[in-house]
Design a protein around this motif. Structure first.
Motif, PDB file in Angstrom:
ATOM      1  N   CYS A   1      15.824  13.454   1.446  1.00  0.00           N
ATOM      2  CA  CYS A   1      14.595  13.230   2.207  1.00  0.00           C
ATOM      3  C   CYS A   1      13.394  13.129   1.283  1.00  0.00           C
ATOM      4  CB  CYS A   1      14.406  14.350   3.225  1.00  0.00           C
ATOM      5  SG  CYS A   1      12.949  14.149   4.262  1.00  0.00           S
ATOM      6  N   ILE A   2      13.347  14.001   0.261  1.00  0.00           N
ATOM      7  CA  ILE A   2      12.232  13.961  -0.692  1.00  0.00           C
ATOM      8  C   ILE A   2      12.218  12.646  -1.461  1.00  0.00           C
ATOM      9  CG2 ILE A   2      11.349  15.001  -2.812  1.00  0.00           C
ATOM     10  CD1 ILE A   2      12.179  17.705  -1.749  1.00  0.00           C
ATOM     11  N   PHE A   3      13.398  12.170  -1.859  1.00  0.00           N
ATOM     12  CA  PHE A   3      13.473  10.905  -2.583  1.00  0.00           C
ATOM     13  C   PHE A   3      13.026   9.741  -1.688  1.00  0.00           C
ATOM     14  CE2 PHE A   3      15.800   7.037  -3.680  1.00  0.00           C
ATOM     15  CZ  PHE A   3      15.404   6.873  -5.005  1.00  0.00           C
ATOM     16  N   PHE A   4      13.466   9.751  -0.427  1.00  0.00           N
ATOM     17  CA  PHE A   4      13.081   8.672   0.492  1.00  0.00           C
ATOM     18  C   PHE A   4      11.582   8.671   0.746  1.00  0.00           C
ATOM     19  CE2 PHE A   4      12.303   7.257   4.878  1.00  0.00           C
ATOM     20  CZ  PHE A   4      12.742   5.945   4.790  1.00  0.00           C
ATOM     21  N   MET A   5      11.002   9.841   0.982  1.00  0.00           N
ATOM     22  CA  MET A   5       9.574   9.927   1.232  1.00  0.00           C
ATOM     23  C   MET A   5       8.767   9.594  -0.022  1.00  0.00           C
ATOM     24  SD  MET A   5       9.420  10.449   4.364  1.00  0.00           S
ATOM     25  CE  MET A   5       7.641  10.510   4.360  1.00  0.00           C
ATOM     26  N   SER A   6       9.288   9.947  -1.197  1.00  0.00           N
ATOM     27  CA  SER A   6       8.603   9.593  -2.443  1.00  0.00           C
ATOM     28  C   SER A   6       8.583   8.084  -2.638  1.00  0.00           C
ATOM     29  CB  SER A   6       9.287  10.280  -3.628  1.00  0.00           C
ATOM     30  OG  SER A   6       9.257  11.684  -3.494  1.00  0.00           O
ATOM     31  N   ALA A   7       9.704   7.433  -2.320  1.00  0.00           N
ATOM     32  CA  ALA A   7       9.750   5.967  -2.430  1.00  0.00           C
ATOM     33  C   ALA A   7       8.773   5.317  -1.451  1.00  0.00           C
ATOM     34  CB  ALA A   7      11.169   5.480  -2.179  1.00  0.00           C
ATOM     35  N   CYS A   8       8.727   5.833  -0.227  1.00  0.00           N
ATOM     36  CA  CYS A   8       7.780   5.297   0.755  1.00  0.00           C
ATOM     37  C   CYS A   8       6.335   5.536   0.302  1.00  0.00           C
ATOM     38  CB  CYS A   8       8.016   5.943   2.114  1.00  0.00           C
ATOM     39  SG  CYS A   8       9.590   5.500   2.876  1.00  0.00           S
ATOM     40  N   GLY A   9       6.076   6.706  -0.301  1.00  0.00           N
ATOM     41  CA  GLY A   9       4.735   6.976  -0.797  1.00  0.00           C
ATOM     42  C   GLY A   9       4.340   6.057  -1.932  1.00  0.00           C
ATOM     43  N   ALA A  10       5.282   5.759  -2.818  1.00  0.00           N
ATOM     44  CA  ALA A  10       4.985   4.831  -3.912  1.00  0.00           C
ATOM     45  C   ALA A  10       4.686   3.428  -3.383  1.00  0.00           C
ATOM     46  CB  ALA A  10       6.155   4.787  -4.886  1.00  0.00           C
ATOM     47  N   ILE A  11       5.427   3.008  -2.351  1.00  0.00           N
ATOM     48  CA  ILE A  11       5.175   1.690  -1.746  1.00  0.00           C
ATOM     49  C   ILE A  11       3.813   1.670  -1.072  1.00  0.00           C
ATOM     50  CG2 ILE A  11       5.947   0.083   0.027  1.00  0.00           C
ATOM     51  CD1 ILE A  11       8.802   0.973  -0.574  1.00  0.00           C
ATOM     52  N   LEU A  12       3.492   2.745  -0.345  1.00  0.00           N
ATOM     53  CA  LEU A  12       2.184   2.829   0.312  1.00  0.00           C
ATOM     54  C   LEU A  12       1.056   2.792  -0.705  1.00  0.00           C
ATOM     55  CD1 LEU A  12       0.436   3.365   2.851  1.00  0.00           C
ATOM     56  CD2 LEU A  12       0.780   5.812   2.428  1.00  0.00           C
ATOM     57  N   PHE A  13       1.221   3.521  -1.799  1.00  0.00           N
ATOM     58  CA  PHE A  13       0.201   3.530  -2.854  1.00  0.00           C
ATOM     59  C   PHE A  13       0.028   2.138  -3.447  1.00  0.00           C
ATOM     60  CE2 PHE A  13      -0.895   3.952  -7.353  1.00  0.00           C
ATOM     61  CZ  PHE A  13      -2.078   4.671  -7.269  1.00  0.00           C
ATOM     62  N   SER A  14       1.125   1.426  -3.671  1.00  0.00           N
ATOM     63  CA  SER A  14       1.053   0.079  -4.253  1.00  0.00           C
ATOM     64  C   SER A  14       0.361  -0.893  -3.310  1.00  0.00           C
ATOM     65  CB  SER A  14       2.459  -0.417  -4.587  1.00  0.00           C
ATOM     66  OG  SER A  14       3.104   0.439  -5.504  1.00  0.00           O
ATOM     67  N   VAL A  15       0.654  -0.802  -2.012  1.00  0.00           N
ATOM     68  CA  VAL A  15       0.043  -1.711  -1.035  1.00  0.00           C
ATOM     69  C   VAL A  15      -1.459  -1.473  -0.945  1.00  0.00           C
ATOM     70  CG1 VAL A  15      -0.055  -2.308   1.412  1.00  0.00           C
ATOM     71  CG2 VAL A  15       2.157  -2.018   0.291  1.00  0.00           C
ATOM     72  N   ILE A  16      -1.875  -0.214  -0.866  1.00  0.00           N
ATOM     73  CA  ILE A  16      -3.303   0.104  -0.772  1.00  0.00           C
ATOM     74  C   ILE A  16      -4.036  -0.337  -2.032  1.00  0.00           C
ATOM     75  CG2 ILE A  16      -4.964   2.001  -0.624  1.00  0.00           C
ATOM     76  CD1 ILE A  16      -3.041   3.465   1.178  1.00  0.00           C
ATOM     77  N   LEU A  17      -3.454  -0.061  -3.186  1.00  0.00           N
ATOM     78  CA  LEU A  17      -4.105  -0.431  -4.441  1.00  0.00           C
ATOM     79  C   LEU A  17      -4.177  -1.947  -4.612  1.00  0.00           C
ATOM     80  CD1 LEU A  17      -5.383   0.687  -7.005  1.00  0.00           C
ATOM     81  CD2 LEU A  17      -3.130   0.655  -8.078  1.00  0.00           C
ATOM     82  N   ALA A  18      -3.124  -2.667  -4.204  1.00  0.00           N
ATOM     83  CA  ALA A  18      -3.138  -4.133  -4.324  1.00  0.00           C
ATOM     84  C   ALA A  18      -4.224  -4.739  -3.449  1.00  0.00           C
ATOM     85  CB  ALA A  18      -1.771  -4.689  -3.938  1.00  0.00           C
ATOM     86  N   ASN A  19      -4.363  -4.259  -2.222  1.00  0.00           N
ATOM     87  CA  ASN A  19      -5.412  -4.768  -1.345  1.00  0.00           C
ATOM     88  C   ASN A  19      -6.796  -4.437  -1.885  1.00  0.00           C
ATOM     89  OD1 ASN A  19      -4.340  -5.877   1.505  1.00  0.00           O
ATOM     90  ND2 ASN A  19      -2.934  -4.319   0.768  1.00  0.00           N
ATOM     91  N   ALA A  20      -6.958  -3.249  -2.454  1.00  0.00           N
ATOM     92  CA  ALA A  20      -8.253  -2.868  -3.021  1.00  0.00           C
ATOM     93  C   ALA A  20      -8.614  -3.749  -4.206  1.00  0.00           C
ATOM     94  CB  ALA A  20      -8.228  -1.397  -3.432  1.00  0.00           C
ATOM     95  N   LEU A  21      -7.641  -4.051  -5.065  1.00  0.00           N
ATOM     96  CA  LEU A  21      -7.912  -4.902  -6.223  1.00  0.00           C
ATOM     97  C   LEU A  21      -8.264  -6.325  -5.801  1.00  0.00           C
ATOM     98  CD1 LEU A  21      -5.116  -3.693  -8.687  1.00  0.00           C
ATOM     99  CD2 LEU A  21      -7.569  -3.200  -8.794  1.00  0.00           C
ATOM    100  N   VAL A  22      -7.595  -6.826  -4.765  1.00  0.00           N
ATOM    101  CA  VAL A  22      -7.904  -8.171  -4.264  1.00  0.00           C
ATOM    102  C   VAL A  22      -9.330  -8.224  -3.726  1.00  0.00           C
ATOM    103  CG1 VAL A  22      -7.370  -9.781  -2.409  1.00  0.00           C
ATOM    104  CG2 VAL A  22      -5.537  -8.890  -3.832  1.00  0.00           C
ATOM    105  N   ILE A  23      -9.724  -7.195  -2.992  1.00  0.00           N
ATOM    106  CA  ILE A  23     -11.084  -7.142  -2.454  1.00  0.00           C
ATOM    107  C   ILE A  23     -12.107  -7.060  -3.586  1.00  0.00           C
ATOM    108  CG2 ILE A  23     -12.680  -5.714  -1.106  1.00  0.00           C
ATOM    109  CD1 ILE A  23     -10.323  -4.978   0.689  1.00  0.00           C
ATOM    110  N   CYS A  24     -11.797  -6.301  -4.619  1.00  0.00           N
ATOM    111  CA  CYS A  24     -12.719  -6.178  -5.752  1.00  0.00           C
ATOM    112  C   CYS A  24     -12.876  -7.503  -6.490  1.00  0.00           C
ATOM    113  CB  CYS A  24     -12.221  -5.091  -6.704  1.00  0.00           C
ATOM    114  SG  CYS A  24     -12.363  -3.418  -6.054  1.00  0.00           S
ATOM    115  N   ASN A  25     -11.793  -8.230  -6.697  1.00  0.00           N
ATOM    116  CA  ASN A  25     -11.881  -9.542  -7.346  1.00  0.00           C
ATOM    117  C   ASN A  25     -12.714 -10.512  -6.524  1.00  0.00           C
ATOM    118  OD1 ASN A  25     -10.397  -8.877  -9.615  1.00  0.00           O
ATOM    119  ND2 ASN A  25      -8.452  -9.509  -8.737  1.00  0.00           N
ATOM    120  N   MET A  26     -12.505 -10.490  -5.204  1.00  0.00           N
ATOM    121  CA  MET A  26     -13.287 -11.367  -4.345  1.00  0.00           C
ATOM    122  C   MET A  26     -14.756 -10.967  -4.335  1.00  0.00           C
ATOM    123  SD  MET A  26     -13.657 -13.904  -2.416  1.00  0.00           S
ATOM    124  CE  MET A  26     -11.930 -14.387  -2.523  1.00  0.00           C
TER     125      MET A  26
END
Length: 320
Positions: free
Chosen positions: A172-197
């Motif tokens: 369960c910890i491994f699954f939630m850690s993987a989901c957290g890493a994906i969530l972090f990547s999605v939020i950061l990618a959207n933030a970087l796109v907004i900053c470039n724009m």
């Protein structure tokens, strides 16, 4: 989506080739020092024995442990290391970012606004663009920090709820850690796109600060997939060049019996390529802005109200 993205990429490449000599000279004389600083700082950040990285890593690890993140999770250990390396690299390259990088972006944006850039570039026309770019970049830094804090807060709430429900197994910890890493990547990618724009928008309109970020958020609303697709090729190329620098220059530095003049020349060429793609990234962001500036963006609000949002130079305008 693919057709719109491909059209913007073609226009960006056409604009780059049309003013090839201007952009390449801009990349050499302005973006090149920043490229060298970011490549060298990343090489230093990967060295765990550096003076700053261990302190940042220890502080972040203590913060994660205090927040309740599982210390046994390998994914969070990797995330902590990558965030520490990014912070270390950003600190080393910050003076070059605030000067050479912003001036290079200002030169590129000025060329796209004038359609017939002068060579060498006129700094009297570039300096007025530097101030809004600097204001927007500073606001972007706080925006990125806010995005990271939001991602970590969401992961903290999720792990707290999971722990409160009694799910403490390693799977369960491994699954939630993987989901957290994906969530972090999605939020950061959207933030970087907004900053470039926001950087492109502040240069094209001449207004910087938090308002440029707000306009960028409205501009790419419901167009996030296009923005991410446009950012993907350039970021992959930049990552490949960084890996090439580590393989051809950093690795050679730790090998005995290699002649440094050849290595230095190869490093200069790699930094030059990195500068070229930084200029291309700016051109793509400006073309993405122009593609929506020329027309109107139609969005639905509350499934019934249809607003046409345009972007004049000073303010928003909403028409029924």
């Amino acid at each position: 989506m693919e057709k719109v993205s491909a059209k913007i990429l073609r226009k960006s490449i056409h604009s780059f080739l049309q003013n090839y000599h201007y952009f390449t000279s801009t990349a050499v004389f302005l973006a090149f020092p920043f490229s060298v600083s970011i490549l060298v700082s990343q090489a230093l950040a990967t060295d765990i024995s550096s003076s700053i990285l261990p302190h940042i890593y220890t502080r972040l690890k203590a913060l994660f442990d205090a927040a309740g993140f599982p210390s046994s999770s390998q994914l969070f250990t990797i995330l902590n290391l990558k965030v520490s390396q990014t912070i270390t690299s950003s600190i080393f390259s910050l003076p070059f970012t605030l000067t050479f990088l912003l001036f290079a972006k200002a030169c590129t944006i000025q060329a796209l606004k004038n359609h017939k850039p002068s060579l060498p570039p006129s700094f009297s026309s570039i300096i007025p663009l530097y101030k809004p770019l600097l204001q927007t970049y500073i606001c972007n830094c706080f925006f990125i920090l806010s995005a990271n804090a939001t991602a970590f807060c969401l992961m903290f709430l999720v792990f707290s709820c999971i722990e409160g429900l009694g799910y403490n197994s390693s799977t369960c910890i491994f699954f939630m850690s993987a989901c957290g890493a994906i969530l972090f990547s999605v939020i950061l990618a959207n933030a970087l796109v907004i900053c470039n724009m926001a950087i492109a928008l502040s240069g094209m309109e001449g207004h910087g600060g938090y308002l440029a970020i707000l306009k960028a958020c409205v501009l790419i609303k419901e167009k996030t997939s296009i923005a991410l697709f446009l950012a993907l090729p350039v970021n992959l190329a930049l990552a490949a060049i960084e890996a090439l620098f580590h393989f051809r220059v950093v690795r050679t530095y730790h090998m005995a019996g290699k002649e440094w003049p050849c290595v230095a020349l190869e490093g200069i060429f790699i930094a030059y390529l990195y500068s070229i793609f930084i200029i291309l990234d700016t051109i793509v962001s400006c073309m993405f802005y122009k593609s929506f500036k020329s027309g109107s963006s139609w969005i639905h609000l509350e499934d019934k109200l249809l607003l046409r949002i345009e972007f004049p130079e000073d303010s928003f305008e909403e028409l029924p």
